[in-house]
Motif scaffolding. Sequence first.
Motif, PDB file in Angstrom:
ATOM      1  N   ASP A 181       0.861  -1.176   0.000  1.00 27.05           N
ATOM      2  CA  ASP A 181       0.000   0.000   0.000  1.00 27.05           C
ATOM      3  C   ASP A 181       0.902   1.233   0.000  1.00 27.05           C
ATOM      4  OD1 ASP A 181      -2.054   1.784   0.192  1.00 27.05           O
ATOM      5  OD2 ASP A 181      -2.649   1.261   2.219  1.00 27.05           O
TER       6      ASP A 181
ATOM      7  N   ARG B 112       6.288   1.534   4.393  1.00 16.41           N
ATOM      8  CA  ARG B 112       6.093   1.104   5.775  1.00 16.41           C
ATOM      9  C   ARG B 112       7.427   0.705   6.388  1.00 16.41           C
ATOM     10  NH1 ARG B 112       6.508  -4.150   4.490  1.00 16.41           N
ATOM     11  NH2 ARG B 112       5.687  -4.782   2.453  1.00 16.41           N
TER      12      ARG B 112
ATOM     13  N   PHE C  64       1.442  -9.119  10.323  1.00 13.38           N
ATOM     14  CA  PHE C  64       1.621  -7.673  10.420  1.00 13.38           C
ATOM     15  C   PHE C  64       1.981  -7.318  11.861  1.00 13.38           C
ATOM     16  CE2 PHE C  64      -1.460  -8.693   7.171  1.00 13.38           C
ATOM     17  CZ  PHE C  64      -1.119  -7.896   6.094  1.00 13.38           C
TER      18      PHE C  64
ATOM     19  N   ARG D 136       0.869   2.583  10.477  1.00 14.98           N
ATOM     20  CA  ARG D 136       0.290   1.685   9.477  1.00 14.98           C
ATOM     21  C   ARG D 136       1.276   0.594   9.056  1.00 14.98           C
ATOM     22  NH1 ARG D 136      -3.653   3.104   5.439  1.00 14.98           N
ATOM     23  NH2 ARG D 136      -3.295   5.314   5.925  1.00 14.98           N
TER      24      ARG D 136
ATOM     25  N   GLU E 190       0.131  -2.200   6.348  1.00 21.83           N
ATOM     26  CA  GLU E 190      -1.003  -2.715   5.584  1.00 21.83           C
ATOM     27  C   GLU E 190      -0.589  -3.156   4.190  1.00 21.83           C
ATOM     28  OE1 GLU E 190      -5.304  -0.834   6.651  1.00 21.83           O
ATOM     29  OE2 GLU E 190      -3.955   0.461   5.520  1.00 21.83           O
TER      30      GLU E 190
ATOM     31  N   LYS F  46      -2.762  -4.008   0.290  1.00 17.63           N
ATOM     32  CA  LYS F  46      -4.026  -3.729  -0.376  1.00 17.63           C
ATOM     33  C   LYS F  46      -4.208  -4.626  -1.585  1.00 17.63           C
ATOM     34  CE  LYS F  46      -2.281  -0.055  -3.396  1.00 17.63           C
ATOM     35  NZ  LYS F  46      -2.393   1.383  -3.775  1.00 17.63           N
TER      36      LYS F  46
ATOM     37  N   LYS G  16      -8.185  -3.520   2.076  1.00 20.45           N
ATOM     38  CA  LYS G  16      -6.925  -3.318   2.780  1.00 20.45           C
ATOM     39  C   LYS G  16      -6.950  -4.170   4.048  1.00 20.45           C
ATOM     40  CE  LYS G  16      -5.940   1.450   1.323  1.00 20.45           C
ATOM     41  NZ  LYS G  16      -5.429   2.753   1.796  1.00 20.45           N
ATOM     42  N   THR G  17      -5.822  -4.758   4.380  1.00 20.20           N
ATOM     43  CA  THR G  17      -5.744  -5.541   5.607  1.00 20.20           C
ATOM     44  C   THR G  17      -4.373  -5.377   6.231  1.00 20.20           C
ATOM     45  OG1 THR G  17      -6.184  -7.726   6.571  1.00 20.20           O
ATOM     46  CG2 THR G  17      -4.973  -7.680   4.492  1.00 20.20           C
ATOM     47  N   GLY G  18      -4.318  -5.564   7.550  1.00 14.92           N
ATOM     48  CA  GLY G  18      -3.088  -5.366   8.306  1.00 14.92           C
ATOM     49  C   GLY G  18      -3.391  -4.674   9.614  1.00 14.92           C
TER      50      GLY G  18
ATOM     51  N   TYR H  29      -3.632  -0.689  11.340  1.00 17.17           N
ATOM     52  CA  TYR H  29      -3.701   0.753  11.078  1.00 17.17           C
ATOM     53  C   TYR H  29      -4.339   1.387  12.301  1.00 17.17           C
ATOM     54  CZ  TYR H  29      -5.400   5.077   8.824  1.00 17.17           C
ATOM     55  OH  TYR H  29      -5.682   6.384   8.502  1.00 17.17           O
TER      56      TYR H  29
END
Length: 237
Positions: A37, A40, A54, A79, A81, A83, A209-211, A213
């Motif tokens: 995404d 990071r 994550f 964050r 994440e 996507k 989106k996953t992770g 945040y």
Amino acid sequence: MKKAHLPLSAFVMGLAITANTITPPVAAGKSINLRDDCPRAVGSVKRSGGTYVFTLKHGQKGGCSTDRMARHGAPYWERAELKSAYFKKGRTYTFSFDVNFSSKTKSSNRTSFFQVHQYHNKKCRSCAPAIMLKVNANGSVIAAVLKRNGHHAVKRLGLRRSQIAGKWASFAIKMGTGKGLNALSISANGRKVFRGKVYIEPKGSIIVKTGLYRPGKRSDLPTDRVSIRRLRYSSNN
């Protein structure tokens, strides 16, 4: 829909994943390919087979343009994440996945672990997420569901982090993606925990989106860790 493939070089392989002895049934549908995404912290996302891990530590600001801005009551946003590619609007989708929070870490307030977002860098930079699944500081699992007025309604799902920590739990989100209000239902481990309406922005897109945040804080936030696997989707056409 063009699929986005995750570059394996972006991840550290070989992380040991401890699975629960009771495995949720295999989800139907097609796999969702994930990609980076925003920039990071190094090591904040790792992959072992089909499982993504994550980890978010205090002060690990996200690399999205808004993450270093003070907004929504936080001086900055943290964050880690991944996507998906964009999904075609106007269909009814079921998004499903397994989640396993670490029982050795702790979540801070408003920690998101799954989003169906509507942001598009050309069509709608101000579009808000349609739905976010979050954990609060008290351990409750909630859904933030977008309303027509642009605000999110907070819906308690009757779950706690302890119920999805140290073991796998399955989630399924079924939602329409036509312009305006659409039907929405959320299930956890095969049990329906929410049914209502979600607002889809006219110019918005559909992206998963996953992770992890979460809103940042000047004082120390706890390290948090979550594992996601079997992220899939199906649609009515």
